[in-house]
Scaffold this active site. Structure first.
Site, PDB file in Angstrom:
ATOM      1  N   GLU A  84       0.798  -1.232   0.000  1.00 45.44           N
ATOM      2  CA  GLU A  84       0.000   0.000   0.000  1.00 45.44           C
ATOM      3  C   GLU A  84       0.832   1.285   0.000  1.00 45.44           C
ATOM      4  O   GLU A  84       0.621   2.178   0.832  1.00 45.44           O
ATOM      5  CB  GLU A  84      -0.971  -0.028   1.194  1.00 45.44           C
ATOM      6  CG  GLU A  84      -1.865  -1.263   1.155  1.00 45.44           C
ATOM      7  CD  GLU A  84      -2.867  -1.333   2.320  1.00 45.44           C
ATOM      8  OE1 GLU A  84      -2.763  -0.526   3.252  1.00 45.44           O
ATOM      9  OE2 GLU A  84      -3.753  -2.199   2.262  1.00 45.44           O
ATOM     10  N   ASN A 101       2.213  -4.506  -3.498  1.00 44.95           N
ATOM     11  CA  ASN A 101       0.817  -4.927  -3.338  1.00 44.95           C
ATOM     12  C   ASN A 101      -0.007  -3.704  -2.928  1.00 44.95           C
ATOM     13  O   ASN A 101       0.428  -2.914  -2.090  1.00 44.95           O
ATOM     14  CB  ASN A 101       0.815  -5.987  -2.211  1.00 44.95           C
ATOM     15  CG  ASN A 101      -0.488  -6.705  -2.011  1.00 44.95           C
ATOM     16  OD1 ASN A 101      -1.064  -7.225  -2.970  1.00 44.95           O
ATOM     17  ND2 ASN A 101      -0.949  -6.776  -0.763  1.00 44.95           N
ATOM     18  N   HIS A 157     -10.003  -5.967  -2.779  1.00 49.06           N
ATOM     19  CA  HIS A 157     -11.072  -5.845  -1.778  1.00 49.06           C
ATOM     20  C   HIS A 157     -12.210  -5.095  -2.460  1.00 49.06           C
ATOM     21  O   HIS A 157     -12.190  -3.866  -2.553  1.00 49.06           O
ATOM     22  CB  HIS A 157     -10.563  -5.099  -0.539  1.00 49.06           C
ATOM     23  CG  HIS A 157      -9.534  -5.862   0.224  1.00 49.06           C
ATOM     24  ND1 HIS A 157      -9.819  -7.063   0.854  1.00 49.06           N
ATOM     25  CD2 HIS A 157      -8.221  -5.629   0.442  1.00 49.06           C
ATOM     26  CE1 HIS A 157      -8.722  -7.520   1.443  1.00 49.06           C
ATOM     27  NE2 HIS A 157      -7.742  -6.670   1.201  1.00 49.06           N
ATOM     28  N   GLU A 209      -5.805 -10.560  -2.233  1.00 46.27           N
ATOM     29  CA  GLU A 209      -6.633 -10.480  -1.010  1.00 46.27           C
ATOM     30  C   GLU A 209      -8.112 -10.400  -1.371  1.00 46.27           C
ATOM     31  O   GLU A 209      -8.883  -9.668  -0.744  1.00 46.27           O
ATOM     32  CB  GLU A 209      -6.230  -9.257  -0.177  1.00 46.27           C
ATOM     33  CG  GLU A 209      -4.757  -9.213   0.171  1.00 46.27           C
ATOM     34  CD  GLU A 209      -4.351  -8.031   1.052  1.00 46.27           C
ATOM     35  OE1 GLU A 209      -5.228  -7.353   1.624  1.00 46.27           O
ATOM     36  OE2 GLU A 209      -3.129  -7.781   1.164  1.00 46.27           O
ATOM     37  N   ASP A 233     -11.847 -10.288  -1.747  1.00 47.90           N
ATOM     38  CA  ASP A 233     -13.153 -10.477  -1.110  1.00 47.90           C
ATOM     39  C   ASP A 233     -14.108  -9.483  -1.756  1.00 47.90           C
ATOM     40  O   ASP A 233     -13.675  -8.475  -2.306  1.00 47.90           O
ATOM     41  CB  ASP A 233     -13.119 -10.383   0.432  1.00 47.90           C
ATOM     42  CG  ASP A 233     -12.421  -9.160   0.999  1.00 47.90           C
ATOM     43  OD1 ASP A 233     -12.345  -8.120   0.307  1.00 47.90           O
ATOM     44  OD2 ASP A 233     -11.951  -9.236   2.153  1.00 47.90           O
TER      45      ASP A 233
HETATM   46  C1  XIL Z   1      -6.036  -7.247   7.843  1.00 44.77           C
HETATM   47  C2  XIL Z   1      -6.271  -8.536   8.611  1.00 44.77           C
HETATM   48  O1  XIL Z   1      -7.086  -9.406   7.865  1.00 44.77           O
HETATM   49  C3  XIL Z   1      -6.910  -8.223   9.941  1.00 44.77           C
HETATM   50  O2  XIL Z   1      -7.021  -9.399  10.736  1.00 44.77           O
HETATM   51  C4  XIL Z   1      -6.072  -7.199  10.691  1.00 44.77           C
HETATM   52  O3  XIL Z   1      -6.734  -6.825  11.881  1.00 44.77           O
HETATM   53  C5  XIL Z   1      -5.839  -5.969   9.824  1.00 44.77           C
HETATM   54  O4  XIL Z   1      -5.258  -6.356   8.596  1.00 44.77           O
HETATM   55  N1  XIL Z   1      -4.870  -5.033   3.372  1.00 44.77           N
HETATM   56  C6  XIL Z   1      -3.818  -5.814   3.757  1.00 44.77           C
HETATM   57  C7  XIL Z   1      -4.001  -6.811   4.841  1.00 44.77           C
HETATM   58  O5  XIL Z   1      -2.763  -5.780   3.118  1.00 44.77           O
HETATM   59  O6  XIL Z   1      -2.832  -7.004   5.584  1.00 44.77           O
HETATM   60  C8  XIL Z   1      -5.130  -6.459   5.761  1.00 44.77           C
HETATM   61  O7  XIL Z   1      -5.342  -7.547   6.655  1.00 44.77           O
HETATM   62  C9  XIL Z   1      -6.378  -6.145   4.962  1.00 44.77           C
HETATM   63  C10 XIL Z   1      -6.135  -4.978   4.052  1.00 44.77           C
END
Ligand code: XIL
Length: 371
Positions: A174, A215, A251, A279, A281
């Protein structure tokens, strides 16, 4: 396993089985998965998302987290269904170096041992981020040379510890704002934009075989932020910095999958780097209903199909597989139900949609021996 493999196994004696398996297994997991897909019934075991993806030369994986591993029903699906694992928290700085110079890898080691036992590849997540940092790191006013040394030591030690066990690292997580400028983190403010090239270079020295990624979220489709990522990766490549891939976190929101996702994956591929969906979802406003579930199924299919369509999109990771352990409800008020399994570990329509696109997509990777 296909019926012909089962017949073959019955024909050979117990002593020969280990040797036969050693020959059969490496031949082609892809062919086994493809055979299952072609004949899903008549006693052949149902395939899994991991095996279906392997038939395309890609992985389909899930994030997981240590507290969830006491849930036996959850673990059983995690270990059987998925071909790849990302520790969701245990490799982050707050947990791996909670006090300066004191490294703690036991929880991540445990997840990696489980993954190894089930033939799953591992994504390391993450080395340089602005969240989940330990207090000792964020509460000190570092000079640039000091912070440089702290970052180098962290990367060298962590990547070195997992050397050979991690297929790919989210080295930098990020780094960009929505408008494509650099995020004002402690790394950027103290070290300048050069922290990215340094982090990649140190990670490469610590594990030359690992694929090194940047990422980020909201770089899934075309837009200012993904343009900036494109330019950043192009410039790192031009400077000879070891950058191997771009992670699209994905996301996403039901009904709002960017229509340009495949085009975007393609342009990164054209730069000569891999792309991974890291990641995934797809959240909805709660409560769930059949219409939202159907749209979500179509949306998962779109994202998986976009990866399947581009050879150098190496795989897809969902950010845990069940709504029971999703991070979404704790962060996005009123939203959730973002994953293919519900809170009772039952498959939602999204599961069947993912399995369908993995089963029917025509761009299978070339088999060994074919051009
Ligand atoms: C999230 C985890 O899933 C949670 O359990 C934690 O509290 C916070 O982080 N982007 C990312 C991940 O790169 O590391 C994050 O994961 C979600 C957003």
């Amino acid at each position: 396993m296909s019926r012909s493999h089962l017949r073959h196994r019955r024909m050979i004696g117990t002593l020969a089985m280990a040797a036969a398996a050693a020959i059969l297994v490496p031949l082609s997991t892809a062919n086994v998965a493809a055979a299952d897909t072609a004949r899903p019934s008549h006693g052949a075991p149902a395939s899994t998302l991991g095996r279906l993806a392997a038939a395309h030369g890609k992985y389909f994986g899930s994030a997981t987290d240590s507290p969830e591993l006491s849930d036996a029903a959850y673990v059983s699906i995690l270990n059987s269904e998925f071909g790849q694992i990302t520790p969701g928290n245990d490799m982050k700085w707050a947990y791996t170096e909670p006090a300066q110079g004191q490294f703690v890898f036991a929880k991540a080691d445990n997840i990696l041992a489980m993954a190894r036992a089930h033939g799953q590849s591992v994504r390391g997540h993450t080395l340089v981020w602005h969240n989940q940092l330990p207090d000792w790191l964020t509460s000190t006013a570092w000079t640039a040379p000091q912070l440089d040394a702290v970052l180098k030591n962290h990367i060298t030690t962590e990547v070195g510890h997992f050397r050979g066990e991690v297929r790919a690292w989210d080295v930098v997580n990020e780094p960009l704002n929505e408008d494509g400028t650099y995020r004002q983190t402690m790394w950027y403010e103290t070290l300048g934009a050069g922290y990215i090239a340094k982090a990649l270079t140190w990670a490469h020295a610590a594990d030359p075989a690992a694929k090194l990624y940047i990422n980020d979220y909201n770089i899934d489709g075309l837009g200012a932020k993904s343009d900036a990522m494109y330019n950043l990766v192009a410039s790192l490549k031009a400077q000879g910095v070891p950058i191997d891939g771009v992670g699209l976190q994905a996301h996403l929101i039901v009904g709002q999958v960017p229509s340009t996702i495949q085009k975007n994956i393609q342009r990164f591929a054209a730069l000569g780097v891999e792309v991974a969906i890291t990641e995934l979802d797809i959240r909805m406003d709660l409560p769930r209903d059949a219409a939202k579930d159907a749209q979500q199924a179509a949306d998962f299919s779109t994202v998986v199909g976009a990866c399947l369509a581009v050879r150098t999109c190496v795989g897809i990771t969902i950010w845990d597989y069940t709504d029971k352990y999703s991070w979404v409800p704790s962060v996005f008020t009123g939203q959730g139900a973002a994953l293919p399994y519900d809170e009772n570990l039952a498959k939602k329509p999204a599961y069947a949609a993912i399995a369908a696109v993995l089963s029917t997509h025509r761009t299978l990777a070339p088999r060994p021996g074919r051009s």
